[in-house]
Scaffold this motif. Structure first.
Motif, PDB file in Angstrom:
ATOM      1  N   GLN A   1      70.107  58.471  55.348  1.00  0.00           N
ATOM      2  CA  GLN A   1      69.797  59.864  55.629  1.00  0.00           C
ATOM      3  C   GLN A   1      69.825  60.652  54.322  1.00  0.00           C
ATOM      4  N   ASN A   2      68.789  61.433  54.106  1.00  0.00           N
ATOM      5  CA  ASN A   2      68.697  62.226  52.876  1.00  0.00           C
ATOM      6  C   ASN A   2      69.842  63.231  52.818  1.00  0.00           C
ATOM      7  N   GLY A   3      70.659  63.124  51.771  1.00  0.00           N
ATOM      8  CA  GLY A   3      71.824  63.994  51.646  1.00  0.00           C
ATOM      9  C   GLY A   3      71.479  65.459  51.436  1.00  0.00           C
ATOM     10  N   ASP A   4      70.279  65.726  50.940  1.00  0.00           N
ATOM     11  CA  ASP A   4      69.882  67.112  50.704  1.00  0.00           C
ATOM     12  C   ASP A   4      69.246  67.743  51.929  1.00  0.00           C
ATOM     13  N   ARG A   5      69.073  66.956  52.990  1.00  0.00           N
ATOM     14  CA  ARG A   5      68.438  67.472  54.202  1.00  0.00           C
ATOM     15  C   ARG A   5      69.324  67.385  55.444  1.00  0.00           C
TER      16      ARG A   5
END
Length: 438
Positions: A358-362
């Motif tokens: 999972q994209n940490g920035d999203r």
């Protein structure tokens, strides 16, 4: 005498005859132009007003002159009389009844009269206002047309690029000179590294601490512990959560108080063979020789769902920012001559229950996204007045992480080298310049 009388009689008779001929010719001029001129003369003579001092009209003077004129041929007398009459009639101007003749106007009086006759220029405010509104409307229309037309551009909507402009958020604050008063410089730059996996997973030639030492020429001590976090899991220490003793806030407290019992006990509980040697190194390290403390943790606090901050307690050790603020404050109070540098986490992923990245920035895991933790960390460093290096945007980010990471969070050799170079460039630029010169 009789002859003279007869001559006078003859002359008088001839004059009478001549006058009659002249009058007859005046009444019936031979040419059309002569008629119009004679009529004008009669009209002017009738309109001529009496002159001052009982002067008779100029028309009578004309007749008297005609009487005293010697007899001439009928045609010649008629032309002379007509010419004189015309001239005098032209020069005669009608005057009002019973008034003196009008004086001739001087050039000044003529100019004044003409000025009075000319209409005065009137300024109409309504017309001025309408003109101004018209100018504004025309100008706006032109500007709108020019704006709508636009300017030529070489933008190609089909062009694909991987390069983007990114604003790096570095905040480099040098140590205040008064903090160094009374301290002797040994001529050696000594750096103590505190953190987790970026420093601890590889301590060989390509390790982060070792590369900082190689690039800066400084003496670097590595006191990092794999898997630890900045924030603790428990507000009050519990032996059942012995990893809290190795979190940043507890570790900073041990360094400042020089009491390492709790930290050493936690190190013995670990299976990591480097934990105990690192604690022993801290026990024996002379902190007066340390010039810089470098703090770097990866995104483990975000992944472990440590709260990003506690609005009610800015020094809460169970919050990411509270624990960081608490550690920095303790070190500043105990060792004010040591410069503190915080290196931010880089981009990373989290792993969901299905095992997918999972994209940490999203993705918000409960306390904000990875960039939210980044901003909170920056706020703490600004409050405490310490340097902060942005690795999230300035080093390893969402666009290039595949080149510098081995998995969702850990770095390869190229990644560690990049981080080491960023540190040297920001904190020891003179060392970086010397290395490039060589």
């Amino acid at each position: 005498m009789n002859q003279d009388t007869e001559k006078n009689t003859v002359v008088s008779h001839e004059e009478t005859t001549a006058n009659k001929n002249v009058q007859a010719k005046k009444k019936k001029p031979p040419l059309t132009d002569t008629k119009s001129q004679a009529n004008d003369t009669k009209t002017q003579a009738k309109n001529t007003k009496p002159q001052a001092n009982g002067a008779k009209p100029q028309a009578n003077d004309t007749k008297a002159q005609a009487k005293n004129t010697k007899p001439q041929a009928n045609g010649a007398k008629s032309q002379a009389n007509d010419t004189d009459t015309k001239t005098q009639a032209k020069n005669t101007k009608p005057q009002p009844n019973g008034t003196k003749p009008a004086k001739k106007k001087t050039p000044a009086s003529k100019a004044a009269a003409e000025a009075e006759e000319k209409p005065k220029l009137r300024i109409n405010l309504h017309m001025i206002l309408l003109g101004a509104i018209a100018i504004i409307i025309i100008t706006c229309a032109y500007k709108l047309y020019k704006w709508n037309k636009g300017t030529p551009s070489d933008y190609d909507p089909n062009y694909q690029t991987t390069d983007f402009d990114v604003e790096v958020l570095d905040s480099i604050i040098p140590l205040a000179p008064d903090k160094l008063e009374g301290r002797q410089d040994d001529g050696v730059t000594t750096i103590l590294c505190l953190g987790n996996d970026p420093f601890s997973l590889n301590k060989g030639e390509h390790g982060l601490a070792e590369q900082i030492a190689a690039k800066s020429g400084a003496t670097v001590y590595n006191a990092s512990f794999t898997g630890t976090t900045i924030g603790a899991t428990q507000a009050i220490y519990n032996d059942g959560y012995w990893m809290d003793a190795l979190s940043l806030s507890y570790l900073a407290e041990a360094i400042c108080t020089r009491d390492f019992d709790r930290v050493l006990a936690a190190a013995y509980c670990s299976y990591d063979p480097d934990f105990v040697p690192n604690v022993e190194m801290l026990q024996n390290l002379d902190m007066d020789s340390v010039d810089i403390i470098c703090i770097m943790y990866d995104g483990i606090d975000y992944i472990n769902k440590i709260p990003s901050d506690d609005p009610n307690d800015p020094f809460s050790i169970v919050a990411y920012t509270g624990a960081l603020r608490s550690a920095i404050t303790k070190i500043q109070e105990t060792y004010p001559f040591i410069r503190i540098v915080v290196m931010s986490h880089t981009f990373c992923h989290s792993i969901n229950d299905e095992g997918n990245f999972q994209n940490g920035d999203r993705v918000d895991l409960g306390h904000g996204t990875l960039s939210h933790y980044l901003q909170k960390e920056l706020d703490v460093t600004l409050d405490c007045g310490v340097s902060w290096i942005d690795n999230f945007y300035g080093s390893i980010n969402e666009d290039n992480y595949l080149d510098y990471m081995t998995d969702y969070i850990h770095f390869n050799d190229a990644g560690r080298e990049l981080l080491a170079q960023r540190f040297v460039d920001c904190i020891l630029p003179e060392k970086a310049a010397g290395e490039q010169a060589e």
